[in-house]
Motif scaffolding. Structure first.
Motif, PDB file in Angstrom:
ATOM      1  N   ILE A 183       9.586  -1.008  -0.013  1.00  0.00           N
ATOM      2  CA  ILE A 183       8.513  -0.829  -0.656  1.00  0.00           C
ATOM      3  C   ILE A 183       8.625   0.524  -0.375  1.00  0.00           C
ATOM      4  O   ILE A 183       7.860   1.511  -0.879  1.00  0.00           O
ATOM      5  CB  ILE A 183       6.899  -1.744  -0.811  1.00  0.00           C
ATOM      6  N   LEU A 184       8.881   0.824   0.983  1.00  0.00           N
ATOM      7  CA  LEU A 184       8.532   2.381   1.558  1.00  0.00           C
ATOM      8  C   LEU A 184       9.694   3.627   1.241  1.00  0.00           C
ATOM      9  O   LEU A 184       9.231   4.607   1.280  1.00  0.00           O
ATOM     10  CB  LEU A 184       9.030   1.974   3.734  1.00  0.00           C
ATOM     11  N   GLY A 185      10.101   2.542  -0.135  1.00  0.00           N
ATOM     12  CA  GLY A 185      11.450   3.724  -0.409  1.00  0.00           C
ATOM     13  C   GLY A 185      11.706   5.088  -0.040  1.00  0.00           C
ATOM     14  O   GLY A 185      12.507   4.495   0.876  1.00  0.00           O
ATOM     15  N   ASN A 186      11.273   6.502  -0.125  1.00  0.00           N
ATOM     16  CA  ASN A 186      12.198   7.671   0.380  1.00  0.00           C
ATOM     17  C   ASN A 186      11.497   7.835   1.205  1.00  0.00           C
ATOM     18  O   ASN A 186      10.854   8.957   2.189  1.00  0.00           O
ATOM     19  CB  ASN A 186      12.822   8.978  -0.591  1.00  0.00           C
ATOM     20  N   GLY A 187      10.003   7.496   1.773  1.00  0.00           N
ATOM     21  CA  GLY A 187       8.619   7.737   2.138  1.00  0.00           C
ATOM     22  C   GLY A 187       7.055   7.377   1.844  1.00  0.00           C
ATOM     23  O   GLY A 187       7.363   7.618   0.272  1.00  0.00           O
ATOM     24  N   VAL A 188       6.763   7.292   2.245  1.00  0.00           N
ATOM     25  CA  VAL A 188       4.797   6.602   1.704  1.00  0.00           C
ATOM     26  C   VAL A 188       5.045   8.232   1.875  1.00  0.00           C
ATOM     27  O   VAL A 188       4.572   8.826   3.360  1.00  0.00           O
ATOM     28  CB  VAL A 188       4.909   5.959   2.397  1.00  0.00           C
ATOM     29  N   SER A 189       3.727   8.991   1.099  1.00  0.00           N
ATOM     30  CA  SER A 189       2.850  10.422   1.972  1.00  0.00           C
ATOM     31  C   SER A 189       1.871   9.680   2.746  1.00  0.00           C
ATOM     32  O   SER A 189       1.783   9.138   3.031  1.00  0.00           O
ATOM     33  CB  SER A 189       2.965  11.292   0.233  1.00  0.00           C
ATOM     34  N   LEU A 190       1.667  11.451   3.749  1.00  0.00           N
ATOM     35  CA  LEU A 190       0.382  10.847   4.219  1.00  0.00           C
ATOM     36  C   LEU A 190      -0.868  10.468   3.643  1.00  0.00           C
ATOM     37  O   LEU A 190      -1.330   9.624   4.727  1.00  0.00           O
ATOM     38  CB  LEU A 190      -0.015  12.149   5.423  1.00  0.00           C
ATOM     39  N   ASP A 191      -0.898  10.609   2.589  1.00  0.00           N
ATOM     40  CA  ASP A 191      -2.365  10.761   2.262  1.00  0.00           C
ATOM     41  C   ASP A 191      -2.232   9.421   1.672  1.00  0.00           C
ATOM     42  O   ASP A 191      -3.384   8.564   1.654  1.00  0.00           O
ATOM     43  CB  ASP A 191      -2.586  11.741   0.888  1.00  0.00           C
ATOM     44  N   ALA A 192      -1.072   8.765   0.759  1.00  0.00           N
ATOM     45  CA  ALA A 192      -0.694   8.067   0.733  1.00  0.00           C
ATOM     46  C   ALA A 192      -0.754   6.795   1.580  1.00  0.00           C
ATOM     47  O   ALA A 192      -1.300   5.864   1.911  1.00  0.00           O
ATOM     48  CB  ALA A 192       0.491   6.880  -0.148  1.00  0.00           C
ATOM     49  N   ALA A 193      -0.697   7.019   2.668  1.00  0.00           N
ATOM     50  CA  ALA A 193      -0.651   5.787   3.938  1.00  0.00           C
ATOM     51  C   ALA A 193      -1.597   6.132   5.270  1.00  0.00           C
ATOM     52  O   ALA A 193      -2.695   5.136   4.983  1.00  0.00           O
ATOM     53  CB  ALA A 193       0.551   6.591   5.006  1.00  0.00           C
ATOM     54  N   TYR A 194      -2.467   7.167   4.734  1.00  0.00           N
ATOM     55  CA  TYR A 194      -4.695   7.092   4.635  1.00  0.00           C
ATOM     56  C   TYR A 194      -5.110   5.863   4.656  1.00  0.00           C
ATOM     57  O   TYR A 194      -5.796   5.087   4.499  1.00  0.00           O
ATOM     58  CB  TYR A 194      -4.618   8.445   4.663  1.00  0.00           C
ATOM     59  N   GLU A 195      -4.845   6.098   2.336  1.00  0.00           N
ATOM     60  CA  GLU A 195      -5.108   5.733   1.984  1.00  0.00           C
ATOM     61  C   GLU A 195      -5.003   3.636   1.935  1.00  0.00           C
ATOM     62  O   GLU A 195      -5.883   2.825   1.956  1.00  0.00           O
ATOM     63  CB  GLU A 195      -4.688   5.420   0.595  1.00  0.00           C
TER      64      GLU A 195
END
Ligand SMILES: [Zn+2]
Length: 355
Positions: A332-344
């Motif tokens: 589910i991490l795909g090609n990467g989770v953005s910092l904003d999405a990770a923070y949320e």
């Protein structure tokens, strides 16, 4: 034309129960192994169990040797290999927590001989799988070797292990939920081979553990029984799949990354448990089952937040945004989770506090 083939390697004897340590020799005798046993252990399990295993072999005849390793390192693996060659060992017997058993399986793999797993803590599913790793500088050296020939799990000893090791084993099983989701996703998106049987077994194992969460209590030998049986069936799922996929998805990548980043990483099982809360949220969002995973972890005293893991919020965010890079395993991490999405993700699930 039908050209598929598969090769499933399973442990032959799995002996679980009260006082079964003293049946180790019997469990091994049935395997028709030849040569001297080399018992590999570390200082604490040596006193708790390994001496008894060595005495048992000595009484039965086959002149056992013993290697005591102090730390999980590649050097320790080499030491065991040297000792095994000097002793002309026919097979290895790993007695201990994850560390001694990981070292044993890596040495056995290198030597091309079999090994028997005698866990003294039910701390992760490595005690019944062929998969192992030890730290090497800032990375880990891993093998995907054959599973143990036999597993001897004495619930009396497992129940006496530090409670946090047992809760880590539980959390490692609970993380199968998200591991299977990642595997199914990889099947749909990348055509990674999926085994319905292994996936269902792994998922059912996690569900049974959650259903039995009330019986998992400190000091209860039955807890050790429930956990070790779950670890065994998780190991069987991996054997059937021929990969760690049924029990290792993005939550495991996140944990590996935390091992690299954190000054004092948490226990493997505890980290993958928290990782599972995060990746379940990534899979299904607000109304998904991340609360159920968190509550199951809570009910067995496993950590559910970065603070409880003893890890900084920043390390969690960095692990979540970079874990996809460490291994070619689609999740589910795909090609990467953005910092904003990770923070949320980390704040909504309460894994980090935010501000
Ligand atoms: Zn694990």
């Amino acid at each position: 034309m039908f050209e598929k083939s598969t090769w499933i390697r399973l442990p032959r004897n799995v002996v679980v129960g009260h006082g079964v340590l003293d049946r180790t020799v019997e469990a091994v005798a049935e395997l028709h192994l030849t040569g001297r046993p080399l018992v590999v252990t570390s200082p604490t399990p040596r006193e708790v169990a390994a001496e008894r295993v060595v005495e048992g072999f000595a009484a039965a005849g086959p002149d056992p040797a013993m290697a005591v390793v102090a730390e999980a390192s590649f050097g320790a693996v080499e030491e065991v290999i040297d000792t095994a060659r000097e002793a002309d060992a026919g097979f290895l017997v790993g007695v201990g927590g994850g560390k001694a058993i990981d070292i044993t399986k890596m040495a056995a793999d290198e030597l091309g001989i079999g090994f028997v797993s005698v866990p003294t803590a039910a701390s992760h599913d490595g005690i019944v799988s062929g998969r192992g790793s030890v730290p090497e500088e800032d990375t880990r050296h891993s093998v995907a070797a054959e599973p143990p020939l036999a597993v001897v799990a004495d619930t009396e000893i497992l129940a006496d292990a530090p409670w946090r090791l047992t809760t880590a084993g539980c959390a490692d099983i609970i993380s199968n939920y998200t591991a299977v989701k990642d595997w199914q996703l990889a099947n749909r998106l990348k055509h990674v081979e999926y085994s319905e049987y292994a996936g269902a077994l792994s998922q059912m194992t996690a569900e049974m553990l959650v259903e039995n969460a009330d019986s998992i209590k400190q000091g209860l030998e039955e807890s050790a029984w429930i956990v070790v049986k779950a670890l065994v069936s998780s190991g069987v799922a991996m054997s059937i799949a021929g990969s760690s996929r049924p029990a290792s998805g993005a939550e495991h990548l996140i944990s590996h990354q935390l091992d690299r980043l954190a000054d004092n990483p948490g226990l493997h099982g505890h980290q993958v448990g928290v990782g599972s809360i995060l990746t379940e949220y990534l899979h299904t969002g607000h109304n998904g089952r991340w609360r159920a995973i968190r509550d199951a972890l809570r009910s067995i005293d496993a950590p559910t937040t970065a603070a409880e893991l003893g890890i900084s919020d920043d390390d969690v965010l960095e692990a979540l945004t970079t874990a996809h890079e460490i291994r070619d395993r689609y999740t589910i991490l795909g090609n990467g989770v953005s910092l904003d999405a990770a923070y949320e993700t980390a704040t909504v699930t309460g894994v980090i506090d935010g501000d």
